[in-house]
Design a protein around this motif. Structure first.
Motif, short mmCIF file in Angstrom:
data_model
loop_
_atom_site.label_atom_id
_atom_site.label_comp_id
_atom_site.label_asym_id
_atom_site.label_seq_id
_atom_site.Cartn_x
_atom_site.Cartn_y
_atom_site.Cartn_z
N GLU A 13 -41.24 -31.77 -62.25
CA GLU A 13 -40.03 -31.81 -63.06
C GLU A 13 -39.34 -33.17 -62.93
OE1 GLU A 13 -35.67 -29.80 -62.76
OE2 GLU A 13 -37.38 -28.44 -62.62
N ARG A 14 -39.25 -33.68 -61.73
CA ARG A 14 -38.59 -34.98 -61.53
C ARG A 14 -39.41 -36.13 -62.07
NH1 ARG A 14 -35.15 -34.58 -55.97
NH2 ARG A 14 -34.36 -32.48 -56.31
N LEU A 15 -40.73 -36.06 -61.96
CA LEU A 15 -41.58 -37.12 -62.50
C LEU A 15 -41.57 -37.13 -64.03
CD1 LEU A 15 -44.66 -36.93 -60.10
CD2 LEU A 15 -42.83 -38.65 -60.11
N ALA A 16 -41.24 -36.01 -64.64
CA ALA A 16 -41.17 -35.94 -66.10
C ALA A 16 -40.15 -36.93 -66.65
CB ALA A 16 -40.83 -34.51 -66.54
N ALA A 17 -39.15 -37.30 -65.84
CA ALA A 17 -38.15 -38.28 -66.26
C ALA A 17 -38.77 -39.66 -66.52
CB ALA A 17 -37.06 -38.41 -65.19
N LEU A 18 -39.98 -39.89 -65.99
CA LEU A 18 -40.68 -41.16 -66.20
C LEU A 18 -41.54 -41.14 -67.46
CD1 LEU A 18 -41.77 -41.86 -62.51
CD2 LEU A 18 -39.68 -42.56 -63.68
N SER A 19 -41.51 -40.06 -68.22
CA SER A 19 -42.30 -39.89 -69.44
C SER A 19 -43.77 -40.25 -69.22
CB SER A 19 -41.72 -40.74 -70.57
OG SER A 19 -40.38 -40.40 -70.81
N PRO A 20 -44.39 -39.64 -68.22
CA PRO A 20 -45.78 -39.99 -67.94
C PRO A 20 -46.73 -39.49 -69.02
CG PRO A 20 -45.13 -38.10 -66.62
CD PRO A 20 -43.90 -38.58 -67.34
N THR A 21 -47.80 -40.25 -69.22
CA THR A 21 -48.86 -39.79 -70.12
C THR A 21 -49.93 -39.04 -69.35
OG1 THR A 21 -49.99 -41.93 -69.93
CG2 THR A 21 -48.47 -41.65 -71.79
N ALA A 22 -49.92 -39.18 -68.01
CA ALA A 22 -50.84 -38.43 -67.16
C ALA A 22 -50.24 -38.31 -65.76
CB ALA A 22 -52.19 -39.15 -67.07
N VAL A 23 -50.40 -37.13 -65.18
CA VAL A 23 -49.98 -36.89 -63.80
C VAL A 23 -51.05 -36.04 -63.14
CG1 VAL A 23 -48.30 -35.75 -62.29
CG2 VAL A 23 -47.51 -36.91 -64.35
N ASP A 24 -51.56 -36.52 -62.02
CA ASP A 24 -52.51 -35.76 -61.22
C ASP A 24 -51.90 -35.66 -59.82
OD1 ASP A 24 -54.82 -34.41 -60.41
OD2 ASP A 24 -55.87 -36.26 -59.91
N LEU A 25 -51.48 -34.46 -59.45
CA LEU A 25 -50.82 -34.23 -58.18
C LEU A 25 -51.68 -33.28 -57.35
CD1 LEU A 25 -48.25 -34.66 -56.44
CD2 LEU A 25 -47.34 -32.59 -57.54
N ILE A 26 -52.10 -33.74 -56.19
CA ILE A 26 -52.97 -32.94 -55.32
C ILE A 26 -52.28 -32.73 -53.99
CG2 ILE A 26 -55.20 -32.85 -54.13
CD1 ILE A 26 -56.26 -34.67 -56.43
N ASP A 27 -52.18 -31.48 -53.58
CA ASP A 27 -51.58 -31.12 -52.30
C ASP A 27 -52.68 -31.17 -51.23
OD1 ASP A 27 -50.39 -29.95 -50.08
OD2 ASP A 27 -49.45 -28.34 -51.22
N ASP A 28 -52.57 -32.14 -50.34
CA ASP A 28 -53.54 -32.32 -49.26
C ASP A 28 -53.02 -31.80 -47.92
OD1 ASP A 28 -55.64 -33.48 -50.65
OD2 ASP A 28 -54.96 -35.52 -50.30
N SER A 29 -51.99 -30.98 -47.95
CA SER A 29 -51.35 -30.52 -46.72
C SER A 29 -52.33 -29.83 -45.78
CB SER A 29 -50.20 -29.58 -47.05
OG SER A 29 -49.23 -30.26 -47.82
N HIS A 30 -53.28 -29.11 -46.34
CA HIS A 30 -54.25 -28.39 -45.50
C HIS A 30 -55.09 -29.34 -44.64
CE1 HIS A 30 -56.55 -29.49 -49.06
NE2 HIS A 30 -57.64 -29.36 -48.32
N LEU A 31 -55.21 -30.58 -45.06
CA LEU A 31 -55.98 -31.56 -44.30
C LEU A 31 -55.22 -32.10 -43.09
CD1 LEU A 31 -57.44 -33.64 -47.27
CD2 LEU A 31 -58.57 -31.82 -45.97
N HIS A 32 -53.94 -31.75 -43.02
CA HIS A 32 -53.07 -32.29 -41.98
C HIS A 32 -52.51 -31.20 -41.08
CE1 HIS A 32 -53.22 -36.23 -43.88
NE2 HIS A 32 -53.21 -35.55 -45.01
#
Length: 94
Positions: A13-32
């Motif tokens: 929602e917050r990144l939408a303010a940047l009007s992105p044409t692509a967003v790839d968000l990966i949660d790597d928490s399990h690796l930590h």
């Protein structure tokens, strides 16, 4: 909604303010698992984002724009964020 899903939705929602044409968000928490940031509730993410707002800006400026958009999430919910921020006319990362 799980805590992880709530955080991811807030990030998007917050990144939408940047009007992105692509967003790839990966949660790597399990690796930590067991990492101090994971124990305190902060999550680890990898972000690739493309936005016209990054055109003509250096890497650090792009990252600052993202940090500003995420605001307090960086202090509370995100422990680590790996960022690839590109303008639409940038060559793709190899």
């Amino acid at each position: 909604m799980s805590d992880a899903a709530r955080i991811e939705a807030a990030i998007r929602e917050r990144l939408a303010a940047l009007s992105p044409t692509a967003v790839d968000l990966i949660d790597d928490s399990h690796l930590h698992a067991g990492h101090a940031g994971a124990r305190s509730g902060g999550r680890h993410y990898r972000l690739t984002i493309v936005s016209e707002q990054f055109s003509g800006r250096r890497t650090m400026e792009r990252h600052r724009i993202i940090y500003a958009a995420l605001g307090d999430l960086m202090q509370r919910d995100i422990h680590a964020l790996s960022i690839v921020a590109r303008a639409p006319d940038d060559a793709p990362a190899a």
